[in-house]
Design a protein around this motif. Structure first.
Motif, PDB file in Angstrom:
ATOM      1  N   ASP A 176     -30.732  27.484   4.541  1.00 41.41           N
ATOM      2  CA  ASP A 176     -29.869  28.066   3.513  1.00 41.41           C
ATOM      3  C   ASP A 176     -30.008  27.261   2.220  1.00 41.41           C
ATOM      4  O   ASP A 176     -29.285  26.298   1.984  1.00 41.41           O
ATOM      5  N   THR A 177     -30.996  27.647   1.419  1.00 41.71           N
ATOM      6  CA  THR A 177     -31.165  27.044   0.106  1.00 41.71           C
ATOM      7  C   THR A 177     -31.786  28.088  -0.800  1.00 41.71           C
ATOM      8  O   THR A 177     -32.124  29.183  -0.341  1.00 41.71           O
ATOM      9  N   SER A 178     -31.940  27.765  -2.075  1.00 41.42           N
ATOM     10  CA  SER A 178     -32.509  28.753  -2.992  1.00 41.42           C
ATOM     11  C   SER A 178     -33.292  28.049  -4.072  1.00 41.42           C
ATOM     12  O   SER A 178     -33.033  26.879  -4.394  1.00 41.42           O
ATOM     13  N   THR A 192     -32.065  23.776 -10.443  1.00 40.44           N
ATOM     14  CA  THR A 192     -31.013  23.290 -11.343  1.00 40.44           C
ATOM     15  C   THR A 192     -30.542  21.895 -10.943  1.00 40.44           C
ATOM     16  O   THR A 192     -30.224  21.087 -11.801  1.00 40.44           O
ATOM     17  N   ARG A 193     -30.521  21.582  -9.652  1.00 42.24           N
ATOM     18  CA  ARG A 193     -30.025  20.261  -9.238  1.00 42.24           C
ATOM     19  C   ARG A 193     -31.083  19.169  -9.324  1.00 42.24           C
ATOM     20  O   ARG A 193     -30.749  18.003  -9.408  1.00 42.24           O
ATOM     21  N   SER A 194     -32.375  19.553  -9.221  1.00 42.70           N
ATOM     22  CA  SER A 194     -33.398  18.494  -9.128  1.00 42.70           C
ATOM     23  C   SER A 194     -34.595  18.685 -10.054  1.00 42.70           C
ATOM     24  O   SER A 194     -35.363  17.749 -10.243  1.00 42.70           O
ATOM     25  N   GLY A 242     -26.294  11.137  -1.607  1.00 37.04           N
ATOM     26  CA  GLY A 242     -26.993  11.583  -2.817  1.00 37.04           C
ATOM     27  C   GLY A 242     -26.316  11.162  -4.104  1.00 37.04           C
ATOM     28  O   GLY A 242     -26.941  10.633  -5.021  1.00 37.04           O
ATOM     29  N   ARG A 243     -25.000  11.367  -4.167  1.00 35.82           N
ATOM     30  CA  ARG A 243     -24.294  11.078  -5.432  1.00 35.82           C
ATOM     31  C   ARG A 243     -24.289   9.589  -5.741  1.00 35.82           C
ATOM     32  O   ARG A 243     -24.394   9.185  -6.896  1.00 35.82           O
ATOM     33  N   GLU A 244     -24.132   8.767  -4.683  1.00 35.22           N
ATOM     34  CA  GLU A 244     -24.120   7.314  -4.884  1.00 35.22           C
ATOM     35  C   GLU A 244     -25.494   6.833  -5.386  1.00 35.22           C
ATOM     36  O   GLU A 244     -25.587   6.056  -6.333  1.00 35.22           O
ATOM     37  N   ALA A 287     -37.578  11.186  -8.777  1.00 36.03           N
ATOM     38  CA  ALA A 287     -36.679  11.524  -7.666  1.00 36.03           C
ATOM     39  C   ALA A 287     -35.863  12.769  -7.981  1.00 36.03           C
ATOM     40  O   ALA A 287     -35.500  13.527  -7.077  1.00 36.03           O
ATOM     41  N   ASN A 288     -35.538  12.940  -9.262  1.00 38.03           N
ATOM     42  CA  ASN A 288     -34.702  14.058  -9.674  1.00 38.03           C
ATOM     43  C   ASN A 288     -34.816  14.162 -11.194  1.00 38.03           C
ATOM     44  O   ASN A 288     -34.637  13.161 -11.886  1.00 38.03           O
ATOM     45  N   LEU A 289     -35.095  15.345 -11.700  1.00 44.53           N
ATOM     46  CA  LEU A 289     -35.266  15.496 -13.160  1.00 44.53           C
ATOM     47  C   LEU A 289     -33.987  15.100 -13.898  1.00 44.53           C
ATOM     48  O   LEU A 289     -34.031  14.565 -15.008  1.00 44.53           O
TER      49      LEU A 289
END
Ligand code: UT7
Length: 353
Positions: free
Chosen positions: A27-29, A35-37, A245-247, A282-284
């Motif tokens: 379950d992902t899109s 948008t998150r990464s 993830g947030r930490e 790791a993440n944009l």
């Protein structure tokens, strides 16, 4: 004496896995992942293709780019958290398969996402000590073996065309925050001693804080357990990395800018003097956050996370190689490197191209 990078290369598996394909097995899109990464696709290794194989491919092209042969290299440093075997590390595999002689020592280091930075510092130290003049430095990781791929691995790499069962879909979804971020790949550079004081590694600053390793680690398998891996651990999903993830995000956007400022101070330059800053991919949103904190415009901060995802020890050498080959990094430019990852380990380096 300075340490100069004389050639680079990459080893990227051929299987391109777009976000939409992951949406077929959990379950992902595409929209959530983008948008998150910022990630649009990643590459997955074939069965039997490990970090050693990707590292060797990268090393071969780095040697060619440096116009060096195996006999010219004095030592090998391989950074990976996903070696082909629990032991020995990938170093001996590179030594034997590429035909290095026995007098070429190999150093296996981990340091996860900061592996390449730590390896660069180690290579520089070995060169400046006078012990070795030419070092092959490799950073490569394969993340797909971590994941519960019995539930759709073959679908992601086009080896099977079926629907996963509702149970498989639910199981994959448990790990979706991690699965979507990571890809497989590696890069390599040849680092050489040079008397040209105008070029080369100017400074490097490394940091470690092990007070919260649980924010990003593999809890379940390891030598605190007897035996170190059991069926129960596997059934629990314990071999899959856990991540707050947030930490980690929070640490990344504060510690990497601090490290860049610290290394600039050591080298006696301003942050604004940096022409190109290569940030661990790791993440944009992390990359943009670090650039903003440092006041660096987007054109000074190239990224390729959209095509590869996070390849851990591979991100910095892959990005460096692409920037050299596409002309983004030109001779004379001041290049920064920074990374943060599991450990936590982080740091920054400054390099005059
Ligand atoms: O190399 C160093 C290693 N790692 C990192 O640097 C990673 C740092 N952290 C991050 O990049 C981000 O924290 C993530 C990309 C992992 C997550 O982004 P986020 O904006 O912090 O999202 P979140 O964890 O707060 O989750 C938000 C929602 C949750 O749903 P609810 O509880 O709000 O209903 C998650 O269950 O998004 C859900 N979610 C997903 N939805 C669709 C988590 N993963 C996915 C997914 N697809 N893949």
């Amino acid at each position: 004496m300075r340490s100069v990078i004389t050639g680079s290369g990459i080893g990227i598996p051929k299987n391109v896995v777009k976000n939409e394909i992951l949406g077929r097995i959990m379950d992902t899109s595409d929209e959530w992942i983008r948008t998150r990464s910022g990630i649009e696709q990643r590459h997955y290794a074939d069965p039997g293709q490990g970090s050693a194989e990707l590292g060797i491919e990268a090393a071969q092209s780095a040697l060619r780019a440096a116009s060096r042969e195996v006999k010219d290299i004095d030592a090998i440093v391989f950074a990976t958290m996903t070696p082909n075997h629990f032991f020995p590390g990938n170093g001996p595999l590179v030594q034997a398969r590429m035909g290095f002689d026995e007098a070429t020592p190999t150093f296996d280091i981990r340091q996860q996402c900061s592996g390449f930075l730590y390896g660069l510092d180690l290579a520089d130290s070995l060169i400046r000590s006078g012990k070795h003049r030419r070092i092959l430095l490799i950073g490569a990781d394969v993340h797909t073996p971590f994941m519960p791929w019995q539930n759709g691995w073959d679908i992601t790499i086009g080896r099977e065309d079926r629907q996963v069962t509702p149970e498989e879909y639910a199981e994959n979804t448990k790990y979706r925050d991690r699965i979507v971020l990571f890809g497989d790949g590696g890069g390599a550079v040849v680092v050489e001693a040079s008397d040209d004081e105008e070029r080369g590694l100017l400074a490097s600053k490394l940091f470690t804080n092990g007070s919260n390793i649980e924010s990003l680690y593999v809890a379940g398998v390891g030598f605190r357990h007897r035996p170190y891996v059991t069926k129960q651990q596997i059934d629990n999903g314990d071999p899959v990395p856990t991540m707050e993830g947030r930490e980690v995000f929070k640490q990344a956007v504060s510690k990497m800018p601090e490290a860049v400022r610290a290394v600039c101070k050591t080298a006696g330059v301003e942050v604004s003097d940096i022409d190109v800053l290569l940030i661990h991919q790791a993440n944009l949103r992390i990359i943009e956050g670090v650039a903003k904190q440092l006041g660096l415009p987007a054109e000074k901060v190239p990224h390729n996370i959209e095509r590869y995802g996070n390849t851990t020890a591979g991100t910095l050498p892959i990005l460096f190689h692409e920037c050299v080959t596409n002309g983004r990094i030109k001779p004379g430019m001041l290049v920064g490197f920074t990374a943060l990852g599991s450990g936590l380990h982080w740091g920054a380096a400054l390099y005059r191209a």
